[in-house]
Structure formats: C-alpha cells, structure tokens
Scaffold this motif. Structure first.
Motif, PDB file in Angstrom:
ATOM      1  N   PHE A 295       3.811 -39.497 -21.483  1.00  0.00           N
ATOM      2  CA  PHE A 295       2.390 -39.465 -21.669  1.00  0.00           C
ATOM      3  C   PHE A 295       1.877 -40.217 -22.918  1.00  0.00           C
ATOM      4  CE2 PHE A 295       3.258 -36.043 -18.797  1.00  0.00           C
ATOM      5  CZ  PHE A 295       2.700 -36.100 -17.696  1.00  0.00           C
ATOM      6  N   LYS A 297      -2.118 -39.930 -24.823  1.00  0.00           N
ATOM      7  CA  LYS A 297      -3.504 -39.448 -25.072  1.00  0.00           C
ATOM      8  C   LYS A 297      -4.329 -40.314 -25.909  1.00  0.00           C
ATOM      9  CE  LYS A 297      -2.530 -35.848 -28.107  1.00  0.00           C
ATOM     10  NZ  LYS A 297      -2.707 -34.482 -28.292  1.00  0.00           N
ATOM     11  N   TYR A 309      -9.513 -35.710 -25.132  1.00  0.00           N
ATOM     12  CA  TYR A 309      -8.255 -36.707 -24.992  1.00  0.00           C
ATOM     13  C   TYR A 309      -8.119 -36.830 -23.419  1.00  0.00           C
ATOM     14  CZ  TYR A 309      -6.982 -36.129 -29.948  1.00  0.00           C
ATOM     15  OH  TYR A 309      -6.766 -36.552 -31.265  1.00  0.00           O
ATOM     16  N   CYS A 310      -7.999 -38.341 -23.193  1.00  0.00           N
ATOM     17  CA  CYS A 310      -7.799 -38.728 -22.084  1.00  0.00           C
ATOM     18  C   CYS A 310      -6.239 -38.966 -21.961  1.00  0.00           C
ATOM     19  CB  CYS A 310      -8.609 -39.986 -21.553  1.00  0.00           C
ATOM     20  SG  CYS A 310      -8.239 -40.787 -19.980  1.00  0.00           S
ATOM     21  N   TYR A 311      -5.729 -38.516 -20.660  1.00  0.00           N
ATOM     22  CA  TYR A 311      -4.186 -38.647 -20.607  1.00  0.00           C
ATOM     23  C   TYR A 311      -4.008 -39.641 -19.340  1.00  0.00           C
ATOM     24  CZ  TYR A 311      -3.942 -33.927 -22.518  1.00  0.00           C
ATOM     25  OH  TYR A 311      -4.381 -32.697 -23.130  1.00  0.00           O
ATOM     26  N   LYS A 312      -2.919 -40.506 -19.688  1.00  0.00           N
ATOM     27  CA  LYS A 312      -2.342 -41.530 -19.050  1.00  0.00           C
ATOM     28  C   LYS A 312      -0.797 -41.498 -18.886  1.00  0.00           C
ATOM     29  CE  LYS A 312      -4.735 -45.386 -18.670  1.00  0.00           C
ATOM     30  NZ  LYS A 312      -5.462 -46.749 -18.926  1.00  0.00           N
ATOM     31  N   TYR A 313      -0.329 -42.280 -17.917  1.00  0.00           N
ATOM     32  CA  TYR A 313       1.109 -42.422 -17.993  1.00  0.00           C
ATOM     33  C   TYR A 313       1.321 -43.653 -19.017  1.00  0.00           C
ATOM     34  CZ  TYR A 313       2.584 -39.639 -14.072  1.00  0.00           C
ATOM     35  OH  TYR A 313       2.903 -38.689 -13.099  1.00  0.00           O
ATOM     36  N   PRO A 348      -2.402 -39.063 -14.253  1.00  0.00           N
ATOM     37  CA  PRO A 348      -2.405 -37.768 -15.234  1.00  0.00           C
ATOM     38  C   PRO A 348      -3.710 -37.597 -15.769  1.00  0.00           C
ATOM     39  CG  PRO A 348      -0.649 -39.267 -15.955  1.00  0.00           C
ATOM     40  CD  PRO A 348      -1.521 -40.042 -14.885  1.00  0.00           C
ATOM     41  N   GLN A 349      -4.784 -38.151 -15.273  1.00  0.00           N
ATOM     42  CA  GLN A 349      -6.208 -37.758 -15.710  1.00  0.00           C
ATOM     43  C   GLN A 349      -6.462 -36.759 -14.728  1.00  0.00           C
ATOM     44  OE1 GLN A 349      -8.557 -41.505 -16.032  1.00  0.00           O
ATOM     45  NE2 GLN A 349      -6.744 -42.345 -17.093  1.00  0.00           N
ATOM     46  N   ASN A 352      -7.102 -33.788 -16.611  1.00  0.00           N
ATOM     47  CA  ASN A 352      -8.324 -33.792 -17.222  1.00  0.00           C
ATOM     48  C   ASN A 352      -9.481 -33.374 -16.497  1.00  0.00           C
ATOM     49  OD1 ASN A 352      -7.303 -36.609 -18.782  1.00  0.00           O
ATOM     50  ND2 ASN A 352      -8.187 -34.982 -20.355  1.00  0.00           N
TER      51      ASN A 352
END
Length: 448
Positions: A295, A297, A309-313, A348-349, A352
C-alpha cells in the motif's frame, strides 16, 4: 381577469394519494398478520403514510420528471415506511404479529405502488402524445442560447405536454409587452417563460402583475453564464424572501443515512470478498518486480477541505510519488500499469470509505498541492468539498478521469461534480458504480 380553463392537473396528486392509500389498506386483509385490530392498524398507516409523503414530497412529481427521479422517491419513501411498520408492534404492544407476514405485506405494497406509479406516469405521457390531452400552451420571452435550448426541449419532448406557440425577441423594434400580453390572452396561453437577462426590473414587474391578474403561470430562465449550479432554494424568513444559491440533497438526514448505509454495505463486501484474497496475491507479484510495501498513502482533501490519508495499492517504484502520473510514466511498474488500467489500485480506498473519510461515489479527491493550484485557476472548485470525496464519480464515468492535461479538463470535472452534488440520489450512485465496473472491464484510455 381571466380564469384557468380545462386545468385538471390539480386532481392528479389527490388521485395518486387515493390509489396508494387504497392499496396499502386493502393489502392488510390479504396477509395473515395476526393483527388484533386491523382498523387501528389501517388508521395508523394511513396517517403515517400521509405525513411521510408530505415530508418526502413523495407526490411532487411533474410532467418533466424522469422515472429515475420517481424511483428515487419510492426508495426513500419505503425505507422509512419499513421502520413505521415495525414501530407499530412496539408502540401498540402487539407481540403476536407475524414479522414474516408484515415483511410480505411491505414487499407487496412496494411492488404494487411502484408498478402502478410507473404505469400511470407512462399513461399520462402517452395521453399527452397520442390524444393531445393535459397539454400546456407556452410562450418564451427572450432570444439567447438558453431560450433556444428550452424551445428545442418543448418541441422534442412531446411527453412533457408543452405546446410551444411563439418566441418574443425583446430586442425587436416592434416588441412591446402590450402586444405580448394580447397574444397570451387571444391564444389562451398557459405558461410564460422569461429570460431574466433580457428584461428590466420594470418589465419583469409588469409581467408578474399581468400573470397574477390573469392566472397565468410565470417561470424564469436565469442568466447563469459562468455559473455551474442550477438549483436555487426559495424560503421566507418571516416576511422576507430569501433565495439560497445551492441546495444539497445529502444535507438531508435521511439521504445521508441512506448513502452511508450503501457505503458501509458495499465496502464490507469488497473488503471481505475481494481484498481479503487479492491483497496477498498482489503483494507477491509486486515483490517479484519491485521491493516495497503493497500500500501507499497520500494526503488528500476531503469533506470541508479537511486532509486525510487516501490508500491505494502501490503501482510505482518506491520514491517520488508526489507528481501526477503521466502517459508512459517510467515510475509505473508492469503490475502497476495493469492495476491502474483496470482501476484495481483504487480498491484499498474502501478502507477509507469504511472509516468515513470517503464515500463510494463522489468527487474524486486530488493531492493537496494540486488542490492549492486548482483553487486559484478554477471557479467553483471548492464546491466539490461540500460532500465526501468518492472512489469513483460522475465526472470519471463521463470521460474526465486520470491526468489533467489542460484547464478545460478540470473545469469539466468540476461541472460534473457540482451537478452530482446538487442532483444526488441513491439510484444515481448505483448507476455510477455499475458504469465504473463496466469501464474497468473494458479498460479506459486515460487509465494509466
């Protein structure tokens, strides 16, 4: 003073009330609910249905309303009606009532009223087209792009039931309000549509007075150059009229709860049934090509411009990820290119969403430093932050996702975002989610 002739639309709303109340009362006797006093239950649901309908504006459906709007009203009405039904058990202390039969009764009411509403709405549309009934004769005062668009709608959308008769150009040398009023009277015009931009205050006052004295419906076409919003809310503070510039559906508690419930259910589904196995698989594939965390962020601005904090792969090699991704970006890995192309990197968002930082559908959040730049360049940009940002949005499924290549890209994105904010419905959210999935499967040109 003239009177309205042949105006029977006023009977449509009471008729719909009577039909719906008849359905919900008759169905009581069809199901074995074990009610002690069905008459008390009938009085209870009748009163509650009327109160709920007034609160939800359930019967505020117009000839220009789309069925999607009607369906959104149905969903909203029946979500609360379900609570009302089960509240009866506790309020009137009837524990012997069959919950299963009440559920069957509820489903029968929903299906019956939904189908009948659809049939009646279509019947009225066909009635206007085929038999020429329930029509409104209209004129337009003003000559500009907006009036031309309106006239085109009158001519093309026959089911709306508007018969366009004449356009009056205020700038013509022979134009006078007197000749306009004479035409309205002689041709029994029902509604007048006026372009505010082309009329003086004195002319507007005369038109208002004429329409009031002759029982004509008056509507205004606003001058909204460079203004992306179209929803105005009119209220009174005691005796002072107040015009609110923007009304946001998600400010309504019922709408907010409905959207939040949709977000929680969908995010839990994705986390349990997709991310639970996809995350370890992607981690293995990423490590084969580029060592680092699965991940990443990034700080972004959300509701009320608050940072989160925005989550992404992770789709890039570890390092400089603060620059916007461009086509053929060297930082993007091979597996990263695939997950970006299919929008898997955004999954992954849903974490969020579950946390409450984001929603499934809403304006896409930008990096903080990009926002600071856009605020200076794009008018109405901050309006996007009246609601939670989304994993996907109306702008994204309308072709405005990915890299901002020029100013027009972000301007168009803001237009779609504001439209979404002002016209939100749970049905629109579902439609956007479906289109997002379809686009992800097909692949998008700007997904890189």
């Amino acid at each position: 003073m003239r009177t309205k002739v042949g105006r029977y639309s006023i009977y449509i709303k009471p008729l719909f009330y009577i039909i719906d109340l008849t359905i919900i009362n008759l169905l009581i006797y069809y199901f074995q609910t074990n009610l002690y006093e069905k008459a008390i239950f009938a009085i209870y649901i009748t009163i509650m249905w009327i109160v709920l309908s007034i609160k939800n504006k359930f019967y505020e459906v117009y000839r220009f309303s789309k069925f999607t709007q009607t369906f959104a009203l149905l969903i909203r009405q029946f979500l609360v009606f379900l609570l009302i039904l089960y509240a009866f058990i506790g309020v009137f202390k009837q524990p012997e009532i069959s919950r299963i039969e009440i559920a069957k009764y509820y489903i029968a009411c929903f299906l019956s009223i939904s189908i009948l509403k659809y049939v009646l709405q279509n019947f009225l549309a066909k009635y206007r087209i085929i038999f020429g009934g329930n029509l409104r004769k209209v004129i337009v005062i003003g000559d500009n792009k907006k009036t031309s668009q309106l006239i085109e709608i009158f001519k093309e959308e026959e089911e709306f039931g508007y018969v366009f008769k004449k356009k009056f150009n205020v700038n013509d040398q022979d134009f006078t309000l007197k000749s306009c009023f004479e035409y309205v009277i002689e041709n029994n015009i029902d509604e007048l549509y006026c372009s505010v931009a082309e009329l003086s205050n004195k002319q507007l006052e005369k038109i208002v007075t004429f329409c009031d004295n002759n029982l004509k419906v008056l509507k205004f076409i606003p001058d909204n150059k460079e203004i992306f919003t179209k929803k105005l809310n009119f209220n009174y503070y005691r005796y002072v009229p107040i015009l609110s510039f923007r009304e946001i559906p998600l400010d309504d508690p019922i709408n907010f709860i409905t959207k939040r419930g949709f977000d929680i259910v969908l995010s839990l589904f994705v986390l349990l049934f997709i991310l639970s196995w996809l995350t370890p698989l992607l981690f293995i594939l990423m490590q084969l090509e580029s060592k680092g965390p699965i991940f990443f962020k990034q700080r972004r601005n959300g509701l009320d411009y608050k940072e989160f904090y925005c989550y992404k792969y992770r789709s890039m090699r570890p390092g400089n990820d603060q620059k916007q991704t461009t086509r053929q970006d060297y930082r993007v890995t091979r597996i990263g290119r695939f997950i970006r192309k299919t929008s898997i990197d955004e999954l992954p968002q849903f974490i969020n969403v579950l946390k409450g930082d984001m929603s499934v559908v809403g304006p896409r959040p930008h990096m903080v430093k990009h926002n600071e730049n856009f605020i200076q360049k794009v008018d109405k940009f901050m309006v996007r932050h009246f609601v939670k940002p989304g994993i996907t949005g109306l702008a994204q499924v309308s072709g405005f996702r990915g890299e901002i290549e020029n100013n027009q890209d972000i301007v168009n994105r803001v237009k779609y975002d504001i439209f979404y904010i002002e016209n939100w419905s749970i049905l629109l959210d579902i439609k956007i989610v479906v289109l997002t999935v379809i686009n992800a499967i097909k692949g998008e040109d700007k997904a890189y």
